[in-house]
Design an enzyme around this catalytic site. Structure first.
Site, PDB file in Angstrom:
ATOM      1  NE  ARG A 183      47.538  35.567  30.745  1.00 62.77           N
ATOM      2  CZ  ARG A 183      47.276  36.936  31.135  1.00 62.77           C
ATOM      3  NH1 ARG A 183      47.177  37.780  29.810  1.00 62.77           N
ATOM      4  NH2 ARG A 183      46.779  37.318  32.298  1.00 62.77           N
TER       5      ARG A 183
ATOM      6  CG  ASP B 116      48.002  34.415  33.142  1.00 61.38           C
ATOM      7  OD1 ASP B 116      47.285  33.099  32.805  1.00 61.38           O
ATOM      8  OD2 ASP B 116      47.780  35.267  33.954  1.00 61.38           O
TER       9      ASP B 116
ATOM     10  CB  SER C 197      43.030  39.897  41.101  1.00 65.96           C
ATOM     11  OG  SER C 197      43.758  39.858  40.145  1.00 65.96           O
TER      12      SER C 197
ATOM     13  CG  ASP D  95      51.908  41.721  41.290  1.00 67.61           C
ATOM     14  OD1 ASP D  95      51.354  43.334  42.230  1.00 67.61           O
ATOM     15  OD2 ASP D  95      51.370  41.133  41.041  1.00 67.61           O
TER      16      ASP D  95
END
Length: 407
Positions: free
Chosen positions: A102, A131, A183, A21
């Site tokens: 995060r 996210d 993933s 990505d």
């Protein structure tokens, strides 16, 4: 496509992982925003394999520079340890591994943006996940003046094949392929797995899903014990050895993983409304949480422990929902920190075939008294006192029944 007009951007800092990505996002940003792209990556303990050659890869994708920031100790010391004091577990199972990383990543990304004079931020989060909310919520609190570019909400590519074709057409090298099954997201605390057969909740995870822990069925036939020592809510020693926060977690990951500890398979409620199925491996974190709670059970009275449980329930949602940079977050952490001042002592856990069982605990602040709790004879507790206590404790029920009789 986003309904907002495109911001005028000269330099953007992209949260870069080197995966498919973000490899595509670098040239896409340059083409669609005609801007310089600065890659940023955070080392939160995901392992050397993910970071090796990352800078060269970013430059090859078209980034002007790449900043890799070591956040391992800061992540464990400033985020993980305080979160443990709250007892936060999302929906009874998830130990918040992805969520906890995060805030510190977002903060470091903003710091890099200020350092290089960027006028925008970018990430590779999809429009379906949590996210995007976590990152952009942090950006809003820390750098509301910087617009955020989220390519997955703008471009017309919808599959891995689309991304691979895009990179190939621009001669951007990538090691990714169309056959990727899962993933994954890894850091010092855990690794998560989604996709593949896991998209059907009826499918049992295959052995290839798990990458961090030994299959409990293949774990040693001999149990192992591990000692954890806490001082005012902070883990200070593992098996009697003083270790830094990060190194203590690394050691507990090693010990726990060898016995298949810390696997969960859940269907959780995402913030954006849908449910998702994921498998998580958190061996060291499982041991740390169990040991911490075992000490809390010794040192907190009933009312204090109940309130700490309420803090944990609320804080799990605050962290999961990306509300770290808020007044509520600070208040909950402050409340948990006050209880943590009592959490000092040692806990011994037995590991066996995926199980982690607390077998010993002691604390100088313990409220447990064998003199009072014994089933044998004692000189400190008059059992006849219980009668008056029970009459007062149940007085409202007694009065309610008398009222019913009057009617």
């Amino acid at each position: 496509m986003s309904l907002q007009a495109k911001p005028a951007v000269k330099k953007v800092v992209l949260a870069y992982s080197g995966g498919l990505d973000t490899s595509a996002i670098v040239p896409w940003l340059k083409e669609n925003y005609e801007c310089e792209v600065v890659a940023f990556a955070a080392d939160v303990g995901q392992g050397d394999a993910e970071l090796e050659g990352l800078e060269a890869k970013a430059i090859a994708s078209g980034a002007s520079e790449c900043h890799i920031v070591d956040l391992k100790e800061k992540f464990v010391n400033d985020i993980i340890y305080p979160t443990i004091t709250t007892g936060a577990v999302y929906e009874d199972d998830y130990l918040l591994g992805t969520s906890m990383a995060r805030p510190i990543i977002a903060q470091a990304q903003v710091d890099i943006a200020r350092k290089v004079g960027a006028d925008a931020l970018s990430h590779g989060c999809t429009g379906k996940g949590n996210d995007q909310v976590r990152f952009e919520g942090a950006f809003a609190a820390l750098a509301p003046d910087l617009p955020v570019i989220a390519p997955w909400r703008e471009w017309d590519m919808v599959s891995r094949e689309d991304l691979l074709d895009y990179l190939a057409s621009r001669n951007v090298p990538t090691s990714s392929s169309a056959t990727k099954i899962y993933s994954r997201d890894a850091n010092a605390w855990h690794i998560s797995h989604e996709g593949g057969e896991l998209e059907d909740p009826w499918n049992q995870p295959s052995k290839q899903v798990w990458t961090m822990t030994v299959d409990p069925e293949d774990a040693p036939d001999t149990p192992e014990t591990v000692s954890l020592i806490y001082d005012k809510g902070r883990l200070t020693k593992v098996n009697g050895k003083a270790l830094s926060p990060y190194n203590a977690l690394v050691e507990l990951n090693r010990i726990g993983a060898a016995h298949g500890v810390g696997r969960i398979d859940i269907v959780e409620n995402r913030l954006v409304g849908m449910k998702s199925r994921g498998c998580y491996e958190t061996p060291g974190g499982t041991l740390m949480m169990k040991a911490y709670k075992a000490l809390e059970c010794l040192v907190l009275d009933k009312s204090a422990f109940k309130y700490r449980e309420q803090i944990g329930l609320e804080y799990a949602h605050v962290m999961y929902d990306g509300r770290y940079f808020t007044a509520l977050n600070d208040a909950l952490l402050a409340g948990a920190a006050s209880f943590a001042q009592l959490v000092t002592g040692e806990v011994v856990i037995k590991l066996y075939k995926g199980n982690a069982t607390v077998i010993q605990r002691q604390s100088p602040n313990s409220l447990y008294s064998e003199d009072f709790a014994t089933f044998g004879a004692d000189d400190v507790y008059d059992q006849s006192h219980a009668e008056g206590f029970i009459r007062l404790f149940s007085l409202s029920s007694r009065i309610a029944h008398l009222n019913r009789l009057k009617k």
